[in-house]
Design a protein around this motif. Structure first.
Motif, short mmCIF file in Angstrom:
data_model
loop_
_atom_site.label_atom_id
_atom_site.label_comp_id
_atom_site.label_asym_id
_atom_site.label_seq_id
_atom_site.Cartn_x
_atom_site.Cartn_y
_atom_site.Cartn_z
N LEU A 130 0.83 -1.20 0.00
CA LEU A 130 0.00 0.00 0.00
C LEU A 130 0.87 1.25 0.00
N SER A 131 1.93 1.25 0.79
CA SER A 131 2.84 2.41 0.79
C SER A 131 3.44 2.62 -0.59
N ALA A 132 3.83 1.54 -1.25
CA ALA A 132 4.40 1.66 -2.59
C ALA A 132 3.38 2.20 -3.58
N ALA A 133 2.12 1.78 -3.45
CA ALA A 133 1.08 2.29 -4.34
C ALA A 133 0.86 3.78 -4.12
N PHE A 134 0.89 4.23 -2.87
CA PHE A 134 0.77 5.66 -2.59
C PHE A 134 2.00 6.41 -3.09
N ASP A 135 3.17 5.81 -2.96
CA ASP A 135 4.38 6.44 -3.50
C ASP A 135 4.20 6.73 -4.99
N HIS A 136 3.71 5.76 -5.72
CA HIS A 136 3.55 5.90 -7.16
C HIS A 136 2.50 6.95 -7.51
N CYS A 163 -0.87 12.15 6.92
CA CYS A 163 -1.02 13.48 6.32
C CYS A 163 -1.05 13.45 4.80
N GLY A 164 -0.61 12.35 4.17
CA GLY A 164 -0.61 12.28 2.72
C GLY A 164 0.23 13.38 2.09
N THR A 165 -0.34 14.06 1.11
CA THR A 165 0.38 15.16 0.44
C THR A 165 0.17 16.49 1.15
N GLY A 166 -0.42 16.47 2.34
CA GLY A 166 -0.54 17.69 3.13
C GLY A 166 -1.91 18.33 3.16
N ALA A 167 -2.92 17.67 2.57
CA ALA A 167 -4.26 18.27 2.58
C ALA A 167 -4.81 18.40 4.00
N SER A 168 -4.57 17.38 4.82
CA SER A 168 -5.06 17.46 6.20
C SER A 168 -4.26 18.48 7.01
N MET A 190 4.35 10.23 -0.73
CA MET A 190 3.33 11.21 -0.34
C MET A 190 3.94 12.25 0.60
N LEU A 191 4.77 11.79 1.54
CA LEU A 191 5.36 12.70 2.51
C LEU A 191 6.30 13.69 1.82
N ALA A 192 7.07 13.22 0.86
CA ALA A 192 7.98 14.12 0.13
C ALA A 192 7.18 15.17 -0.63
N ARG A 193 6.07 14.76 -1.19
CA ARG A 193 5.21 15.72 -1.89
C ARG A 193 4.69 16.78 -0.93
N ALA A 194 4.27 16.35 0.27
CA ALA A 194 3.78 17.29 1.27
C ALA A 194 4.89 18.24 1.71
N ALA A 195 6.06 17.69 2.03
CA ALA A 195 7.16 18.50 2.57
C ALA A 195 7.70 19.50 1.56
N SER A 196 7.46 19.26 0.26
CA SER A 196 7.98 20.16 -0.77
C SER A 196 7.18 21.46 -0.87
N LYS A 197 6.03 21.51 -0.19
CA LYS A 197 5.18 22.71 -0.24
C LYS A 197 5.63 23.72 0.81
N ARG A 198 5.09 24.91 0.74
CA ARG A 198 5.46 25.97 1.69
C ARG A 198 4.62 25.83 2.96
N TRP A 199 5.32 25.77 4.10
CA TRP A 199 4.65 25.61 5.38
C TRP A 199 5.27 26.55 6.41
N PRO A 200 4.50 26.92 7.43
CA PRO A 200 5.08 27.69 8.54
C PRO A 200 6.15 26.88 9.26
N ALA A 201 6.97 27.54 10.00
CA ALA A 201 8.10 26.89 10.67
C ALA A 201 7.66 25.88 11.73
N HIS A 202 6.44 26.01 12.23
CA HIS A 202 6.01 25.10 13.30
C HIS A 202 5.41 23.80 12.77
N ALA A 243 -4.41 2.02 -10.97
CA ALA A 243 -5.66 1.28 -10.89
C ALA A 243 -5.78 0.48 -9.60
N ALA A 244 -4.67 -0.17 -9.18
CA ALA A 244 -4.73 -1.01 -7.99
C ALA A 244 -5.04 -0.19 -6.74
N LEU A 245 -4.47 1.02 -6.65
CA LEU A 245 -4.70 1.85 -5.47
C LEU A 245 -6.16 2.28 -5.38
#
Length: 243
Positions: free
Chosen positions: A9-15, A57-62, A85-97, A184-186
């Motif tokens: 499942l993690s690999a499917a989300f990675d893709h 957190c996925g890509t950071g929507a939550s 998914m985490l790398a996608r989230a972390a690549s966005k602009r976020w406050p320091a906290h 498709a599998a995901l």
């Protein structure tokens, strides 16, 4: 086809990470309903300097939903088991906290994301873990006494009409889009994981058995009515744990 679990499942989300934001952006009410559940957590009343866990957190929507709900005075630790998914989230602009940690829900301590947390937000998480009860126990153990939790999850009401609506949306929209993106599998997993998971009343009972108190099930509006719910609860206070 069986449900995807753990590494698969993690690999499917990675893709899927590179196209995930586009797909959820086409999902009517996806972000607004996340914000509603985040507001139900009551993040504005958290103590300044407190700790908030965004689990799955996925890509950071939550994470964005928590900030929109007013979580500005506390540290947010956003966690996901999918490195993509985490790398996608972390690549966005976020406050320091806001910080991001790669970890499974039941391995927070090992990843340096242990508690105690004053509040936990978990969106679309618990039906995707192999051991739901174990994950709930791990989350409760990471919470401060009296800490609050809000779970935002696809949990069908138990009525046939809501199961049929979910199936129609998945087969008519979600799964065809997944085939177009090579995921498709995901997205087949998404449909199966919901129809095979707890109904809303059963998940609320599961939270109570795990030790959460004051569990309430709150509906969401629009087409997600009867399909997605917010579950709010709290961890026992010290005196309640000792009783």
């Amino acid at each position: 086809m069986p449900l995807l679990r753990d590494e698969d499942l993690s690999a499917a989300f990675d893709h899927a990470a590179s196209t995930y934001d586009l797909l959820v952006g086409a999902h009517p009410g996806y972000h607004s309903q996340l914000r509603r559940s985040a507001r139900r957590l009551g993040v504005r009343s958290l103590p300044h300097g407190g700790r908030l866990l965004d689990l799955g957190c996925g890509t950071g929507a939550s994470t964005a939903a928590l900030l929109a709900a007013g979580a500005h005075g506390c540290g947010i630790t956003a966690v996901d088991a999918s490195a993509g998914m985490l790398a996608r989230a972390a690549s966005k602009r976020w406050p320091a906290h806001v910080s991001f940690v790669h970890a499974a829900a039941d391995r927070l301590d090992q990843a340096g994301a242990g508690g105690p947390f004053d509040a936990v937000f978990a969106a679309y998480l618990f039906r995707n873990v192999t051991d739901t009860d174990g994950a709930l126990a791990a989350v409760l153990a990471a919470m401060a006494p009296g800490g609050r939790i809000a779970v935002h999850e696809y949990t069908l009401s138990g009525r046939a009409v809501h199961r049929a609506a979910w199936t129609a949306v998945c087969r008519g929209v979600v799964m065809p889009l997944g085939r177009m993106t090579g995921d498709a599998a995901l997205y087949a997993h998404l449909w199966r994981s919901v129809v095979g998971f707890d109904t809303a009343p059963r998940f609320a009972d599961r939270m109570r058995r795990a030790g959460f108190l004051d569990v309430r099930t709150l509906p969401l509006a629009g087409w997600q009515g009867g399909i997605t719910h917010t579950f709010v609860a709290r961890a026992p206070r010290r005196e309640e744990r000792a009783a």
